[in-house]
Write an enzyme that holds these catalytic residues in place. Structure first.
Site, mmCIF file in Angstrom:
data_model
loop_
_atom_site.group_PDB
_atom_site.id
_atom_site.type_symbol
_atom_site.label_atom_id
_atom_site.label_comp_id
_atom_site.label_asym_id
_atom_site.label_seq_id
_atom_site.Cartn_x
_atom_site.Cartn_y
_atom_site.Cartn_z
ATOM 1 N N ARG A 150 -14.938 -30.392 -34.832
ATOM 2 C CA ARG A 150 -15.425 -31.017 -36.068
ATOM 3 C C ARG A 150 -16.910 -31.365 -36.032
ATOM 4 N NH1 ARG A 150 -10.257 -33.348 -35.311
ATOM 5 N NH2 ARG A 150 -8.879 -31.794 -36.168
ATOM 6 N N GLY A 210 -3.604 -34.480 -28.910
ATOM 7 C CA GLY A 210 -2.458 -34.074 -28.101
ATOM 8 C C GLY A 210 -1.232 -34.952 -28.276
ATOM 9 N N GLY A 211 -1.171 -35.713 -29.372
ATOM 10 C CA GLY A 211 -0.040 -36.623 -29.608
ATOM 11 C C GLY A 211 1.292 -35.932 -29.804
ATOM 12 N N ASP A 323 5.098 -38.204 -38.306
ATOM 13 C CA ASP A 323 3.819 -37.610 -37.912
ATOM 14 C C ASP A 323 2.691 -38.029 -38.853
ATOM 15 O OD1 ASP A 323 2.007 -36.168 -36.449
ATOM 16 O OD2 ASP A 323 2.638 -34.204 -37.167
#
Lengths: 552, 264
Positions: A150, A210-211, A323
């Site tokens: 980003r 990486g959750g 999520d």
């Protein structure tokens, strides 16, 4: 400040002349060494938008508003906005977008791209000075599923970029060569990094992705000179630490609790607080083995910039099962609220609510839905959402959420917050997952009803949370927003249109079909040679727009 | 609300491991063809590795609809190779997953994509071909001949059951696939256009009109833009198509199923 920039620019020119003298053998190399140009300073970034030729940090300034003071392009003339160049990255992004925000200094753009490519480009022409390509391992974990980046952070003569194998690298601004390279976390486990580093005084602040894997999120501060870590804040407490009471008392579960920090935060230099969004608990959809609120997932945390100590937190979605990461740019404003002047921080959340919090204390001032979700329609007096539909009735905001990380913007003159709002309808089917190192553990599957989805650019009155206007798109868009002081809002859609709107009414004034969905990216703007440039990444291209040159 | 038929699937999605050793080449066909356990495991693997782009139902999000691959004439081996090697120059990556996992995914997606061959076929295929030529060919193609307003039906019986096909013929408007939804509008010069929408964004619409002309329009130039819920295809009730004609037609379509398998 402007004078300082001018003097430094002059110093750069002189240095350049000196370098040429050195190269031609007419001088001595000691002349070059006398270059006292500090490059970009913390003071420059602190000044935010005051130098119209530059954009030095992800959101343009520390406030996270992405609201430029530039006024050359106006509602009256924006219909004449024309592409002036296109840069082709030559790299594609599986399932995602070209999500970067370019930085610009002295007519040079510093751009990160997918698969950890990066470039320095001539802002006049889009032509390349240098390209950086990271040699990535072929067994990436989360980084393989979202190989995006980003943007850069910038300080002195250095650029800072995080990588898909979870490193932080410092690059030489002039050459793109690596100055230092440190590991944030072990990518084999599931870690990766995608956000634009936030540079503050003497620190490079980064977060981690990486959750969806058995990971434990953190926010880190690093020394810009050496890459040495100064502090780390874990978003999931260790056993016995405050917040651990909101989890089962099981060290193994805490160690894989998720809570990624994969979007750039904002910074209040007066309070010396960093505001950072945190992601979903792991596993995403299955919560039976992590009963409790699961702090500090799906929260906004305010961290002491010097120590990384938690000052306050607000959890948007306790015990999330959908999520709904809260990895949004926290947008700061100093506004009259309820008859009082307040320092606030605002978040339009993936869970469908728009929040205004006191950014000194974390007190909730406003929480109102900005989408039609039936998940919850109000926040109770205890600051928790009153849940109406736990999902058993289906039709919840999908895992991409009512909005997502794509930046919103805030126009303080109008008191309007502009956000891409997604109206979706998903059904979640949780399943207990296996935890295997390096394998994602969503904990179930999701059905998204694509016959019932759309999105809209919405303007929210921040005093009330009410919708002032909307402009609808045919599908659920993931494009970000930028606004300008001339009363414009720039946004994009899933069909590839880059568009300009009148900020006060939402009337569409201009559009350009970029040829690829605009996904995760928001526009940026800067002045160059007396012309306002507006840039948008889309697909594999970065396109610059300006008003036509007036010729005699 | 989501279709309940689609919701039945998650109950099957137990995370199973496939332990059977495997030493087959990619040319040997799918060792897990029709193996329910492997297909369930394939479904779980698909959910975590493929669904982000291709959708949990494999009908495509940013990546293509995979359920149409077999109808388009692909083979199991070819799908295996694409998963393993990726598609160079595209966002489809290669995979280093063990062969057995890839085969399980292939079995799962094929299961979503294909239906069992028609049973109890009583019709007369030759008569069915006449029915097709008289009634359907103006809009539908088989074996490269026919109209293009509706879908190519050459391999339709691979992906649609007999019952579904009967429904689609008797009541075509009950479910209209994307790319075949009806639109009508009046152009600037007063022409009334009727066609199917191929693509659409906020500002423009791309249609194939009833004369099979591909044409894009700016919405700002159009009047009375109406998306019609009904299919362009007329209803073929038993008054227009007798039960025995229908039977013959389906028998004919069934014969096309494998006729074209080497082509692509």
């Amino acid at each position: 400040m402007l004078l300082g920039r001018f003097v430094r620019g002059l110093a750069r020119s002189l240095t350049c002349a000196a370098a040429m003298i050195a190269l031609t053998g007419l001088g001595t190399s000691s002349l070059v060494a006398q270059d006292g140009d500090p490059g970009v300073t913390y003071a420059d970034i602190l000044q935010g938008f005051s130098d119209p030729s530059s954009w030095l940090t992800f959101s343009g300034d520390y406030s996270g508003r992405r609201h430029s003071p530039l006024t050359q392009v106006t509602p009256e003339n924006v219909h004449r906005l024309t592409p002036i160049w296109t840069f082709q990255t030559g790299t594609t992004t599986r399932g995602r977008g070209f999500e970067t925000t370019p930085l610009v200094l002295d007519g040079v753009l510093y751009v990160t791209g997918s698969n950890n490519l990066a470039w320095a480009l001539d802002a006049r022409t889009g032509r390349q000075f240098w390209q950086y390509r990271r040699n990535l391992p072929n067994d990436l974990t989360y980084g393989a599923s979202a190989p995006v980046n980003r943007g850069f952070g910038m300080l002195g003569e250095s650029l800072f970029m995080v990588t898909l194998d979870a490193h932080l690298v410092s690059l030489d601004r002039k050459t793109g060569s690596v100055l230092w390279d440190i590991e944030l976390a072990d990518y084999h486990v599931g870690y990766a990094a995608t956000m634009a580093p936030l540079v503050i005084d003497g620190k490079v602040i980064v977060g981690i992705s990486g959750g969806e894997y058995a990971t434990r999120g953190f926010v880190d501060a690093y020394d810009p000179e050496t890459g040495e870590r100064i502090w780390r804040f874990h978003t999931i407490p260790g056993p016995g630490e405050p917040g651990s009471e909101t989890w089962p008392q099981d060290a193994e579960i805490l160690a894989r609790g998720g809570g990624g920090t994969w979007m750039t935060g904002s910074y209040d230099p007066e309070l010396d607080l960093i505001y950072w969004g945190t992601g979903n608990p792991n596993p995403d959809y299955y919560g039976d083995d992590r009963l409790g609120d699961n702090l500090y997932t799906n929260s906004l945390v305010a961290l002491d910039a010097q120590t990384g100590t938690l000052r306050w937190h607000y959890q948007f979605t306790p015990h999330d099962l959908h999520d709904w990461d809260s990895n949004h740019v926290p947008v700061q404003a100093d506004i009259m609220f309820g008859g009082e002047q307040r320092k606030v921080v605002m978040v339009a959340n993936r869970n469908g609510f728009f929040y205004v919090l006191d950014r000194t204390t974390g007190e909730l001032l406003l929480g109102k839905p900005f989408t039609e979700t039936t998940w919850a329609r109000e926040i109770g007096p205890d600051g928790r959402p009153i849940i109406l539909n736990d999902g058993s009735e289906g039709c919840l905001p999908d895992p991409w959420g009512s909005t997502n990380f794509m930046p919103p913007s805030f126009n303080p003159d109008l008191g309007l917050f502009f956000v891409t709002a997604r109206e979706t309808c998903a059904t979640f089917a949780p399943q207990e997952p296996e935890f295997v190192e390096g394998r994602s553990s969503f904990g179930g599957v999701v059905w998204i009803d694509r016959d019932h989805w759309y999105s809209a650019l919405r303007a929210i009155d921040v005093q009330t949370g009410e919708r002032k206007w909307e402009f609808r798109y045919p599908s659920a868009t993931m494009a970000g927003v930028m606004s300008t002081a001339s009363g414009l809002v720039f946004a994009g859609d899933h069909e590839g249109n880059f568009m300009a709107f009148e900020a006060s009414t939402g009337q569409n004034l201009w559009h350009y079909q970029t040829g690829s969905r605009i996904w995760g990216a928001a526009a940026m703007t800067h002045m160059l040679d007396g012309r306002q440039h507006v840039l948008i990444p889309s697909g594999t291209t970065l396109v610059a727009f300006a008003l036509p040159e007036s010729r005699p | 609300m989501p279709d309940m038929a689609r919701l039945a699937l998650p109950r099957l999605l137990l995370i199973l491991s496939i332990s059977a050793p495997l030493s087959v080449s990619a040319q040997g066909g799918n060792p897990y063809e029709g193996d329910r356990t492997a297909m369930r495991a394939g479904a779980a693997l698909f959910g975590t590795r493929c669904a982000e782009c291709h959708g949990a139902d494999a009908k495509g999000i940013s990546g293509p609809d995979l359920t149409l691959m077999w109808a388009a004439g692909t083979s199991d081996d070819r799908v295996f190779q694409v998963i393993q090697r990726g598609i160079s120059g595209s966002i489809m990556p290669s995979s280093s997953a063990p062969d057995r996992e890839i085969w399980a995914i292939v079995a799962h997606v094929k299961g979503l994509s294909t239906v069992s061959p028609f049973e109890n076929d009583t019709g007369d295929a030759e008569r069915g071909q006449e029915v097709f030529s008289g009634t359907c060919v103006r809009c539908h193609t088989v074996n490269g001949r026919g109209g293009h307003l509706g879908p190519d039906l050459t391999r339709i019986t691979v992906v649609r059951s007999r019952d579904m096909l009967i429904r689609s013929i008797r009541d075509p408007s009950a479910s209209v696939a994307a790319g075949y939804r009806t639109v009508t509008f009046v152009t600037q010069d007063g022409q009334r256009v009727r066609g199917v929408t191929k693509s659409e964004d906020v500002f423009s619409i791309q249609v194939v009109d009833t004369r099979e002309r591909l044409q894009g329009y700016l919405k700002a130039d159009l009047q009375e833009l109406t998306r019609v819920d009904r299919s362009l295809m007329p209803q073929f009730g038993s008054d227009r198509l007798s039960d025995s004609d229908l039977d013959d037609l389906l028998r004919y379509l069934g014969t096309l199923r494998d006729a074209d398998s080497n082509g692509r």
